[in-house]
Motif scaffolding. Structure first.
Motif, PDB file in Angstrom:
ATOM      1  N   VAL A 205       0.834  -1.200   0.000  1.00  0.00           N
ATOM      2  CA  VAL A 205       0.000   0.000   0.000  1.00  0.00           C
ATOM      3  C   VAL A 205       0.869   1.249   0.000  1.00  0.00           C
ATOM      4  O   VAL A 205       0.591   2.224  -0.710  1.00  0.00           O
ATOM      5  N   ARG A 206       1.945   1.229   0.782  1.00  0.00           N
ATOM      6  CA  ARG A 206       2.844   2.385   0.822  1.00  0.00           C
ATOM      7  C   ARG A 206       3.484   2.627  -0.541  1.00  0.00           C
ATOM      8  O   ARG A 206       3.637   3.775  -0.970  1.00  0.00           O
ATOM      9  N   VAL A 210       3.137   6.062  -2.630  1.00  0.00           N
ATOM     10  CA  VAL A 210       4.289   6.836  -3.097  1.00  0.00           C
ATOM     11  C   VAL A 210       4.214   7.061  -4.602  1.00  0.00           C
ATOM     12  O   VAL A 210       4.534   8.146  -5.102  1.00  0.00           O
ATOM     13  N   PHE A 211       3.765   6.045  -5.336  1.00  0.00           N
ATOM     14  CA  PHE A 211       3.607   6.194  -6.789  1.00  0.00           C
ATOM     15  C   PHE A 211       2.577   7.274  -7.109  1.00  0.00           C
ATOM     16  O   PHE A 211       2.808   8.154  -7.950  1.00  0.00           O
ATOM     17  N   VAL A 212       1.429   7.220  -6.419  1.00  0.00           N
ATOM     18  CA  VAL A 212       0.392   8.235  -6.635  1.00  0.00           C
ATOM     19  C   VAL A 212       0.891   9.609  -6.217  1.00  0.00           C
ATOM     20  O   VAL A 212       0.646  10.615  -6.894  1.00  0.00           O
ATOM     21  N   ASP A 213       1.616   9.668  -5.096  1.00  0.00           N
ATOM     22  CA  ASP A 213       2.147  10.947  -4.627  1.00  0.00           C
ATOM     23  C   ASP A 213       3.118  11.541  -5.639  1.00  0.00           C
ATOM     24  O   ASP A 213       3.157  12.759  -5.822  1.00  0.00           O
ATOM     25  N   GLY A 214       3.908  10.684  -6.294  1.00  0.00           N
ATOM     26  CA  GLY A 214       4.824  11.182  -7.315  1.00  0.00           C
ATOM     27  C   GLY A 214       4.087  11.837  -8.467  1.00  0.00           C
ATOM     28  O   GLY A 214       4.540  12.850  -9.019  1.00  0.00           O
ATOM     29  N   LEU A 264      12.075  12.954 -10.417  1.00  0.00           N
ATOM     30  CA  LEU A 264      13.339  12.326 -10.040  1.00  0.00           C
ATOM     31  C   LEU A 264      13.326  11.866  -8.587  1.00  0.00           C
ATOM     32  O   LEU A 264      13.902  10.826  -8.248  1.00  0.00           O
ATOM     33  N   VAL A 265      12.670  12.617  -7.730  1.00  0.00           N
ATOM     34  CA  VAL A 265      12.621  12.262  -6.311  1.00  0.00           C
ATOM     35  C   VAL A 265      11.735  11.047  -6.086  1.00  0.00           C
ATOM     36  O   VAL A 265      11.985  10.230  -5.193  1.00  0.00           O
ATOM     37  N   SER A 266      10.689  10.892  -6.877  1.00  0.00           N
ATOM     38  CA  SER A 266       9.752   9.793  -6.660  1.00  0.00           C
ATOM     39  C   SER A 266      10.418   8.429  -6.835  1.00  0.00           C
ATOM     40  O   SER A 266      10.031   7.455  -6.178  1.00  0.00           O
ATOM     41  N   LEU A 267      11.446   8.350  -7.683  1.00  0.00           N
ATOM     42  CA  LEU A 267      12.108   7.060  -7.920  1.00  0.00           C
ATOM     43  C   LEU A 267      12.873   6.577  -6.686  1.00  0.00           C
ATOM     44  O   LEU A 267      12.641   5.450  -6.229  1.00  0.00           O
ATOM     45  N   PRO A 268      13.804   7.369  -6.102  1.00  0.00           N
ATOM     46  CA  PRO A 268      14.470   6.878  -4.883  1.00  0.00           C
ATOM     47  C   PRO A 268      13.509   6.678  -3.725  1.00  0.00           C
ATOM     48  O   PRO A 268      13.722   5.796  -2.886  1.00  0.00           O
ATOM     49  N   PHE A 269      12.452   7.471  -3.655  1.00  0.00           N
ATOM     50  CA  PHE A 269      11.440   7.292  -2.616  1.00  0.00           C
ATOM     51  C   PHE A 269      10.792   5.920  -2.761  1.00  0.00           C
ATOM     52  O   PHE A 269      10.655   5.155  -1.788  1.00  0.00           O
TER      53      PHE A 269
END
Length: 334
Positions: A205-206, A210-214, A264-269
Motif C-alpha cells: 500500500v505504501r 508513493v507512486f500516486v504521490d509522485g 526524479l525524487v519519486s524514484l528513490p522514494f
C-alpha cells in the motif's frame, strides 16, 4: 536573510552563471538555527546509542546529514535563496527542495526510530504517544498529508502569499518552514520503522501511495509551467535584472524544474519503500522457517507413554489456517 545581501551590497545582482550558482552563499540565521538543532538532536541520539554499545547505521546518518540537512542549507542559503527575489525559477527549485528532497533525506535517517531508541523510557513513551495522537494521526494520514503538500504549493503560487513572502523576510522564513513541515508529514511516517501509520498501510500500500504521490507532486509544476498569468508578476516585472530571461520564460523554466525534480525524487522514494518491503518480507520468512523447524522436530519419547504422533506430523496436517487447509486438500507429491 540576515545581514546585508549581495544585491544590497552591489546595487544589483550579477548574472547568475553556473559558477555563481555553485559559489554564492548568504547565511540565514533562522535556517541555521533549525539545521543546528536538528543535527544536534540527531547526533545526540547516535552518540547515546553508541555509548550503550549499539550502532546506528552509517547510511542513515549520511542521508540525514547530507540529503536532509544539506538540502535544507542549499534551499535557504545558496544562490537559490540569493536570487529568488530576482528570478522565479530559483524560488521554484528552492521550494521543491524544501517540501520534497529535504523531507526525504530526513526521513531516510529515521529520526523517529532513533528518538525512541535513544530517549529514556519515559521520553520514548511520550514520543510514541505523540506519534499516535489523534491530531498527528490525522495530519499524517497518507491521503490527508498528500493533499496538504499539494494545497500548500498551490496556495503559495496562486494567492498573494508568495509575493508577500518576497516582500517580507519573516513571512518568507515562515513559508520555508511550512513547506518543510508539509513534506515531512507525508514522508516521515511512510519511511520510519515505527508504527506511525494505520495497520492497513502495508508495504504494498505504501508503494502505491508513493507512486500516486509522485504523480500528484508534478501537478504544481505543470500548473505553473502552463499558467498564462504571471506568478508574483508585479514583483518580478519590477525586480527582473536586464540579463534575465523574459518573465514568462522564467516562469516556464521554474515549472519545468519543479516537474523534473518531483519525478526524479519519486524514484528513490519508491526504491526506499521496496527495500523496506524486501527486508520485512525476509524477516517474516525467517520467523516462519523457525516456527516450521520447531513444529517438524520429532519429540523425544517419554518412557511409559505412547509417542504422540501429532508432534511429528507435517505442519500442513495440523495447521488450522487457509494454507494448511489447501495443503490437506492437495497433499504434497500428488
Amino acid at each position: 536573510m540576515s545581514g546585508m545581501t549581495l544585491s544590497e551590497a552591489t546595487g544589483c545582482l550579477p548574472e547568475l552563471t553556473t559558477g555563481r550558482l555553485l559559489s554564492v552563499w548568504e547565511p540565514d540565521a533562522a535556517a541555521l538555527l533549525v539545521i543546528v538543532v536538528l543535527g544536534g538532536l540527531y547526533g545526540w541520539g547516535v552518540l547515546r546509542l553508541r555509548r550503550r554499545g549499539e550502532r546506528w547505521p552509517l547510511p542513515r546518518v549520511l542521508a540525514f546529514a547530507f540529503l536532509g540537512l544539506g538540502s535544507l542549507a542549499v534551499a535557504t542559503m545558496s544562490a537559490l535563496a540569493v536570487y529568488d527575489t530576482e528570478l522565479f525559477w530559483p524560488a521554484a527549485v528552492q521550494n521543491v527542495l524544501l517540501d520534497l528532497i529535504a523531507p526525504l533525506g530526513l526521513a531516510l535517517g529515521d529520526p523517529l526510530r532513533l528518538g525512541v531508541l535513544a530517549l529514556p523510557e519515559r521520553g520514548a513513551g511520550r514520543l510514541k504517544a505523540a506519534m499516535t495522537g489523534r491530531l498527528v494521526r490525522f495530519l499524517t494520514f497518507p491521503l490527508v498529508s498528500t493533499v496538504l503538500v499539494l494545497a500548500s504549493e498551490l496556495c503559495i503560487y496562486f494567492t498573494p502569499y508568495f509575493e508577500s513572502a518576497l516582500r517580507h523576510g519573516p513571512l518568507h522564513e515562515l513559508m520555508y518552514l511550512q513547506l518543510l513541515l508539509a513534506g515531512s508529514l507525508f514522508v516521515l511516517p511512510v519511511l520510519t520503522r515505527e508504527e506511525a501509520l494505520p495497520a492497513w498501510c502495508s508495504h504494498p500500500v505504501r508503494a502505491a501511495l508513493v507512486f500516486v504521490d509522485g504523480l500528484i507532486d508534478a501537478v504544481p509544476g505543470i500548473v505553473v509551467m502552463t499558467h498564462s498569468t504571471l506568478i508574483a508578476g508585479a514583483w518580478y516585472l519590477h525586480h527582473a535584472p536586464a540579463w534575465a530571461p523574459d518573465v514568462h520564460r522564467d516562469q516556464q523554466i521554474g515549472g519545468g524544474a519543479m516537474i523534473t525534480i518531483a519525478e526524479l525524487v519519486s524514484l528513490p522514494f519508491l526504491l526506499a519503500i521496496l527495500v523496506q518491503w524486501s527486508r520485512a518480507d525476509r524477516a517474516q520468512r525467517v520467523v516462519l522457517d523457525r516456527r516450521l523447524d520447531a513444529e517438524l522436530a520429532p519429540a523425544a519419547p517419554v518412557e511409559g507413554r505412547p509417542e504422540d504422533t501429532g508432534l511429528v506430523r507435517p505442519w500442513w496436517e495440523t495447521d488450522g489456517g487457509t494454507v494448511g487447509q489447501r495443503m490437506r486438500q492437495r497433499r504434497p507429491g500428488d
